[in-house]
Design a protein around this motif. Sequence first.
Motif, short mmCIF file in Angstrom:
data_model
loop_
_atom_site.label_atom_id
_atom_site.label_comp_id
_atom_site.label_asym_id
_atom_site.label_seq_id
_atom_site.Cartn_x
_atom_site.Cartn_y
_atom_site.Cartn_z
N THR A 180 0.80 -1.23 0.00
CA THR A 180 0.00 0.00 0.00
C THR A 180 0.82 1.27 0.00
OG1 THR A 180 -0.16 0.10 2.42
CG2 THR A 180 -1.88 -1.11 1.25
N GLY A 181 2.11 1.18 0.26
CA GLY A 181 2.92 2.38 0.35
C GLY A 181 2.76 3.00 1.74
N GLU A 182 3.19 4.23 1.88
CA GLU A 182 3.10 4.91 3.16
C GLU A 182 2.49 6.28 2.94
OE1 GLU A 182 6.55 5.00 5.57
OE2 GLU A 182 6.87 2.85 5.40
N PRO A 183 1.83 6.80 3.96
CA PRO A 183 1.30 8.16 3.84
C PRO A 183 2.45 9.15 3.70
CG PRO A 183 1.01 7.32 6.08
CD PRO A 183 1.56 6.19 5.26
N ALA A 184 2.19 10.26 3.02
CA ALA A 184 3.24 11.26 2.79
C ALA A 184 2.85 12.58 3.44
CB ALA A 184 3.44 11.47 1.29
N LEU A 185 3.75 13.10 4.25
CA LEU A 185 3.55 14.39 4.89
C LEU A 185 3.88 15.48 3.88
CD1 LEU A 185 2.92 15.72 7.64
CD2 LEU A 185 5.39 15.68 8.09
N LEU A 186 2.89 16.33 3.55
CA LEU A 186 3.06 17.34 2.51
C LEU A 186 3.14 18.76 3.06
CD1 LEU A 186 0.41 15.96 -0.01
CD2 LEU A 186 2.86 15.48 0.06
N PHE A 187 2.58 18.96 4.23
CA PHE A 187 2.51 20.29 4.85
C PHE A 187 2.64 20.06 6.34
CE2 PHE A 187 0.36 24.01 6.53
CZ PHE A 187 0.63 25.02 5.62
N HIS A 188 3.54 20.82 6.98
CA HIS A 188 3.76 20.58 8.41
C HIS A 188 4.06 21.90 9.11
CE1 HIS A 188 5.80 18.58 11.95
NE2 HIS A 188 4.66 17.91 11.83
N HIS A 189 3.27 22.20 10.13
CA HIS A 189 3.43 23.41 10.95
C HIS A 189 3.59 24.66 10.09
CE1 HIS A 189 3.42 21.33 14.75
NE2 HIS A 189 4.30 20.46 14.28
N GLN A 197 -1.86 21.94 11.33
CA GLN A 197 -0.67 21.28 11.86
C GLN A 197 -0.01 20.46 10.76
OE1 GLN A 197 -1.29 18.60 15.14
NE2 GLN A 197 0.85 18.02 15.19
N ALA A 198 -0.83 19.75 9.97
CA ALA A 198 -0.26 18.90 8.93
C ALA A 198 -1.30 18.58 7.86
CB ALA A 198 0.25 17.59 9.54
N VAL A 199 -0.80 18.31 6.65
CA VAL A 199 -1.60 17.74 5.58
C VAL A 199 -0.86 16.48 5.14
CG1 VAL A 199 -2.53 18.02 3.25
CG2 VAL A 199 -2.48 19.98 4.82
N VAL A 200 -1.60 15.37 5.11
CA VAL A 200 -1.01 14.08 4.78
C VAL A 200 -1.73 13.52 3.56
CG1 VAL A 200 -0.62 11.72 5.60
CG2 VAL A 200 -0.44 13.65 7.20
N LEU A 201 -0.97 13.05 2.58
CA LEU A 201 -1.53 12.30 1.46
C LEU A 201 -1.57 10.85 1.90
CD1 LEU A 201 -2.56 12.14 -1.47
CD2 LEU A 201 -0.18 11.84 -2.17
N GLU A 202 -2.79 10.33 2.08
CA GLU A 202 -2.96 8.97 2.57
C GLU A 202 -2.72 7.95 1.45
OE1 GLU A 202 -3.12 8.50 5.65
OE2 GLU A 202 -3.94 10.35 6.47
N THR A 203 -2.58 6.71 1.82
CA THR A 203 -2.26 5.66 0.84
C THR A 203 -3.41 5.40 -0.13
OG1 THR A 203 -2.97 3.92 2.35
CG2 THR A 203 -0.63 4.51 2.37
N ASP A 204 -4.63 5.85 0.21
CA ASP A 204 -5.76 5.68 -0.71
C ASP A 204 -5.94 6.90 -1.62
OD1 ASP A 204 -6.84 7.60 0.97
OD2 ASP A 204 -8.52 6.37 1.64
N GLY A 205 -5.02 7.88 -1.54
CA GLY A 205 -5.09 9.06 -2.40
C GLY A 205 -5.85 10.22 -1.79
N SER A 206 -6.45 10.04 -0.63
CA SER A 206 -7.18 11.13 0.01
C SER A 206 -6.22 11.97 0.85
CB SER A 206 -8.30 10.58 0.90
OG SER A 206 -7.77 9.84 1.97
N PHE A 207 -6.65 13.18 1.17
CA PHE A 207 -5.87 14.07 2.01
C PHE A 207 -6.45 14.09 3.41
CE2 PHE A 207 -5.19 15.84 -2.23
CZ PHE A 207 -3.82 16.05 -2.23
N SER A 208 -5.59 14.07 4.41
CA SER A 208 -6.00 14.28 5.79
C SER A 208 -5.43 15.62 6.22
CB SER A 208 -5.45 13.19 6.72
OG SER A 208 -6.06 11.96 6.43
#
Length: 183
Positions: A99-108, A142-153
């Motif tokens: 599945t890969g790993e989530p990617a941190l795209l934006f932090h603090h 605080q953060a934006v994460v690209l999840e392994t399913d392609g959605s953003f958290s």
Amino acid sequence: MGDMFFSGWPTLLRTLVIGVLAYFNLVVLLRLSGLRTLSKMNAFDLVITVALGSTFATILLNKTVSLAQGSLALALLIALQFLVTWSSVRAGWFRRLVTGEPALLFHHGRLLRGAARTARVTEDEIHSAIRAAGVDALSQVQAVVLETDGSFSVITGRTDEGHSALSDVIAPGAQRVAPGKKA
């Protein structure tokens, strides 16, 4: 040329009967495989879904494929997905492989341009995800994460020390984000 538009009632009847039986077979197999089969998709799940659709179409339209062969093919694909998800739950290295790993795209308050470029995500897409989360100020994020399913958290606010939802996210050029630490 007549076969191009109508090849006879037996062909239509076969498609109707096989279609109904294959459909119910697929529904039963999906129900037996559990909710995970129908959850949000990562890349592996998308491949399985496309393969199931292709197999279903082949069962419906290819006269040389029997219902039994098609049912076995559907069951095999679902069993393989079950095996992969079962293994993913039990072995972290296997989960990351599939599945890969989530990617941190934006932090603090800071866009991580290298991570965004690697994930092929534009700054506009990140801003759009932040707006979709109902946030109007980047300083609240605080953060934006690209999840392994392609959605953003999109994570806003402060987290308790040691209880960060970012503990499984890898910051670019760093180790996993430690709870309470900046990437």
